[in-house]
Design an enzyme around this catalytic site. Structure first.
Site, PDB file in Angstrom:
ATOM      1  N   ASP A 212       0.841  -1.196   0.000  1.00 39.33           N
ATOM      2  CA  ASP A 212       0.000   0.000   0.000  1.00 39.33           C
ATOM      3  C   ASP A 212       0.879   1.250   0.000  1.00 39.33           C
ATOM      4  O   ASP A 212       1.698   1.431   0.896  1.00 39.33           O
ATOM      5  CB  ASP A 212      -0.944  -0.008   1.203  1.00 39.33           C
ATOM      6  CG  ASP A 212      -2.073   0.999   1.043  1.00 39.33           C
ATOM      7  OD1 ASP A 212      -2.421   1.339  -0.117  1.00 39.33           O
ATOM      8  OD2 ASP A 212      -2.611   1.464   2.061  1.00 39.33           O
TER       9      ASP A 212
ATOM     10  N   TYR B 153       1.475   5.616  -0.535  1.00 39.04           N
ATOM     11  CA  TYR B 153       1.073   6.841   0.168  1.00 39.04           C
ATOM     12  C   TYR B 153       1.471   7.960  -0.781  1.00 39.04           C
ATOM     13  O   TYR B 153       2.537   8.555  -0.635  1.00 39.04           O
ATOM     14  CB  TYR B 153       1.854   6.895   1.485  1.00 39.04           C
ATOM     15  CG  TYR B 153       1.457   7.951   2.491  1.00 39.04           C
ATOM     16  CD1 TYR B 153       0.218   7.918   3.124  1.00 39.04           C
ATOM     17  CD2 TYR B 153       2.349   8.958   2.845  1.00 39.04           C
ATOM     18  CE1 TYR B 153      -0.116   8.871   4.083  1.00 39.04           C
ATOM     19  CE2 TYR B 153       2.027   9.914   3.802  1.00 39.04           C
ATOM     20  CZ  TYR B 153       0.793   9.859   4.419  1.00 39.04           C
ATOM     21  OH  TYR B 153       0.462  10.799   5.379  1.00 39.04           O
TER      22      TYR B 153
ATOM     23  N   HIS C  95      -3.591  14.251   0.764  1.00 39.99           N
ATOM     24  CA  HIS C  95      -3.854  13.349   1.895  1.00 39.99           C
ATOM     25  C   HIS C  95      -2.718  13.437   2.919  1.00 39.99           C
ATOM     26  O   HIS C  95      -2.963  13.542   4.120  1.00 39.99           O
ATOM     27  CB  HIS C  95      -4.004  11.912   1.394  1.00 39.99           C
ATOM     28  CG  HIS C  95      -4.046  10.879   2.480  1.00 39.99           C
ATOM     29  ND1 HIS C  95      -5.091  10.780   3.365  1.00 39.99           N
ATOM     30  CD2 HIS C  95      -3.150   9.909   2.838  1.00 39.99           C
ATOM     31  CE1 HIS C  95      -4.860   9.783   4.217  1.00 39.99           C
ATOM     32  NE2 HIS C  95      -3.681   9.247   3.916  1.00 39.99           N
TER      33      HIS C  95
ATOM     34  N   GLU D 111     -10.388   4.273   3.664  1.00 34.06           N
ATOM     35  CA  GLU D 111      -9.495   5.029   2.778  1.00 34.06           C
ATOM     36  C   GLU D 111      -9.897   4.743   1.341  1.00 34.06           C
ATOM     37  O   GLU D 111      -9.923   3.586   0.905  1.00 34.06           O
ATOM     38  CB  GLU D 111      -8.021   4.656   3.025  1.00 34.06           C
ATOM     39  CG  GLU D 111      -7.500   5.195   4.352  1.00 34.06           C
ATOM     40  CD  GLU D 111      -5.993   5.024   4.534  1.00 34.06           C
ATOM     41  OE1 GLU D 111      -5.384   4.221   3.791  1.00 34.06           O
ATOM     42  OE2 GLU D 111      -5.430   5.691   5.425  1.00 34.06           O
TER      43      GLU D 111
ATOM     44  N   ASP E  55      -9.026   0.706   1.998  1.00 35.03           N
ATOM     45  CA  ASP E  55      -8.043   0.316   3.011  1.00 35.03           C
ATOM     46  C   ASP E  55      -8.578   0.751   4.383  1.00 35.03           C
ATOM     47  O   ASP E  55      -8.204   1.794   4.905  1.00 35.03           O
ATOM     48  CB  ASP E  55      -6.696   0.994   2.691  1.00 35.03           C
ATOM     49  CG  ASP E  55      -5.643   0.704   3.736  1.00 35.03           C
ATOM     50  OD1 ASP E  55      -5.738  -0.327   4.408  1.00 35.03           O
ATOM     51  OD2 ASP E  55      -4.718   1.529   3.871  1.00 35.03           O
TER      52      ASP E  55
ATOM     53  N   LYS F 205      -4.245  -1.774  10.197  1.00 34.65           N
ATOM     54  CA  LYS F 205      -4.554  -1.925   8.772  1.00 34.65           C
ATOM     55  C   LYS F 205      -4.827  -3.370   8.359  1.00 34.65           C
ATOM     56  O   LYS F 205      -5.347  -3.594   7.267  1.00 34.65           O
ATOM     57  CB  LYS F 205      -3.356  -1.436   7.938  1.00 34.65           C
ATOM     58  CG  LYS F 205      -2.996   0.028   8.117  1.00 34.65           C
ATOM     59  CD  LYS F 205      -3.911   0.911   7.293  1.00 34.65           C
ATOM     60  CE  LYS F 205      -3.353   2.322   7.213  1.00 34.65           C
ATOM     61  NZ  LYS F 205      -4.180   3.166   6.330  1.00 34.65           N
TER      62      LYS F 205
ATOM     63  N   GLU G  47      -9.936  12.998   7.598  1.00 32.89           N
ATOM     64  CA  GLU G  47      -9.637  14.301   6.990  1.00 32.89           C
ATOM     65  C   GLU G  47     -10.895  15.167   6.923  1.00 32.89           C
ATOM     66  O   GLU G  47     -10.869  16.344   7.259  1.00 32.89           O
ATOM     67  CB  GLU G  47      -9.072  14.112   5.582  1.00 32.89           C
ATOM     68  CG  GLU G  47      -7.790  13.306   5.532  1.00 32.89           C
ATOM     69  CD  GLU G  47      -7.414  12.917   4.108  1.00 32.89           C
ATOM     70  OE1 GLU G  47      -7.223  13.815   3.262  1.00 32.89           O
ATOM     71  OE2 GLU G  47      -7.335  11.712   3.822  1.00 32.89           O
TER      72      GLU G  47
HETATM   73 MN    MN Z   1      -3.929   3.137   2.690  1.00 30.63          MN
END
Ligand code: MN
Length: 445
Positions: A144, A146, A151, A216, A250, A270, A390
């Site tokens: 995964d 980023y 974000h 996510e 996610d 996660k 967020e």
């Molecule tokens: Mn993620």
């Protein structure tokens, strides 16, 4: 020139129509220009799972196609590889085979085409409402990333107000190695995880149900052809190793995650659940929606191994994305899901080709069926964030659902639905279907 899955051909013509009439309806996710892949069987049956392609509201049973003889040559070989309960062998065949199957099906599905082979294909259709799906590949490894600056900034100001963007972010696509066993397809339900969290103002952690459960909004990237260990995939070849993309949620336990992730990264925050859409939209189908990848002159320019003319020319993809939430109450009231946010994948700071090149730079071997998550996709504007943490500022400013219910973090009974689609003047609209997952009460509750 080598074969490309970013070039346009007759399968992208906006004028192409199918004799499967539902595929020609405005707003349909699966017109003849899309032809995404899944693995399915008849709902509630003990049939073997096998590969399928969506057309309108139907699935083309590729195991039956392979037996029917309506495709020959490389397209027939590709269909036979899709007769298995996972698409790994098909992925491993590579770009020419993927393209042959797309073109073979397109030709038989086009409205203008009549004949015995069309009749044979018609016998391979099953209504999507009559099937169930499974994870479409044996995913060996899941990584995964980023890669959204917006974000990273939104999260960073909450975690490190003085230094929101870590110094490595603008120099490489950051990632962690994730968990495969808990990846499931749309429709997945999972129990709220238990875990450890450190609350503000104390110095002993608490153990209990996650109190800050979040989603996510991401896209998944399926590796088609792999690379040998010790042989990195150069950026200019990276797209040829990507088969297609799906929606990916996610799910994240923020309280558990933020306490555990220093210094090694996310773990139990996660690994309890990841939900993907059943359909994989091919890079071929996404070709019309490619955009230049830009890095403004005011930003650090990529190191050489992450820099390439074709990535600059069409490294980005304009995929519209949307997150909706259906609470228990909305469901009881018979109201539809409430829209939380929307954005486009075009804003991402790093491209999918750069993710693949960076992943393999040190010699790591990617394998057919490996899955990469894009990282949360947040846009620059208000209401464009891809995670609730967020949108609701860490739970301090809850968002309002369409029926007035507040949400700082997710509650039991909440279902989160991700959707994605591509639109562009002069081209057909194509869609990803949806990824839906639902939260059950905590483990032990
Ligand atoms: Mn993620």
């Amino acid at each position: 020139m080598t074969a490309s899955n970013t070039a346009l051909d007759q399968t992208h013509s906006e004028f192409a129509k199918s004799w499967v009439l539902s595929a020609n309806q405005p707003g349909c996710d699966f017109p003849i220009q899309n032809l995404p892949f899944s693995v399915f069987r008849r709902k509630g049956s003990q049939e073997a799972f096998r590969g399928g392609v969506a057309i309108g509201d139907q699935v083309i049973d590729l195991a039956q196609v392979a037996q029917s003889g309506c495709l020959d040559g490389l397209a027939g070989t590709a269909a036979a590889a899709c007769a298995q309960p996972a698409l790994n062998d098909f992925f491993a065949l590579g770009l020419a085979a993927w393209k042959a199957l797309r073109h073979g099906l397109f030709e038989l599905l086009e409205k203008a085409f009549y004949g015995a082979k069309v009749d044979a294909l018609r016998a391979c259709l099953i209504a999507q409402s009559d099937v169930e799906f499974t994870v479409p590949a044996r995913i060996g490894d899941y990584t995964d990333f980023y890669t959204s600056l917006d974000h990273a900034m939104n999260i960073g100001v909450m975690m490190r107000p003085d230094d929101p963007i870590t110094s490595n972010f603008k120099w490489m696509p950051i990632a962690y190695h994730g968990r495969v066993s808990s990846i499931g397809v749309s429709g997945q339900k999972f129990r709220r995880p238990m875990g450890q969290a450190m609350l503000p103002g104390v110095n002993v952690p608490v153990y209990g149900p996650c109190a800050r459960l979040d989603y996510e909004l991401e896209l998944g990237i399926y590796i088609g052809k792999g690379n040998a260990q010790g042989s990195p995939i150069p950026l200019e070849n990276a797209e040829q190793h990507i088969f297609g993309m799906c929606l990916l949620n996610d799910w994240s336990a923020r309280d558990i995650q933020f306490w555990e992730m220093a210094p090694l990264g996310p773990f139990l925050g996660k690994n309890f659940c990841t939900t993907i859409s059943p359909w994989i939209v091919t890079m071929d189908a996404l070709a019309p929606y490619r955009l230049p990848w830009n890095r403004p002159a005011t930003e650090p320019q990529p190191l050489d191994y992450l820099e390439d003319a074709s990535n600059r020319a069409r490294g980005a993809i304009d995929i519209s994305l949307e997150v909706c939430l259906e609470s228990d109450k909305l469901r009881t009231e018979g109201k539809g899901p409430s829209r939380l946010s929307g954005t486009s994948f075009k804003h991402q700071y790093w491209s999918i080709a750069q993710m693949v090149a960076h992943h393999t730079m040190g010699g790591c071997n990617l394998q057919p069926g490996d899955l990469l998550g894009s990282g949360t996709i947040s846009g620059p504007g208000a209401g464009q964030a891809g995670a609730l943490i967020e949108l609701a500022y860490g739970g301090t400013k809850p968002v309002s659902l369409s029926n007035g219910e507040p949400r700082g973090f997710l509650q039991d009974g909440d279902a989160v639905v991700l959707r994605g689609w591509c639109e562009k003047p002069g081209f057909a609209r194509i869609g990803f279907g949806e990824s839906r997952g639902e939260i059950l009460p905590a483990i032990g509750a």
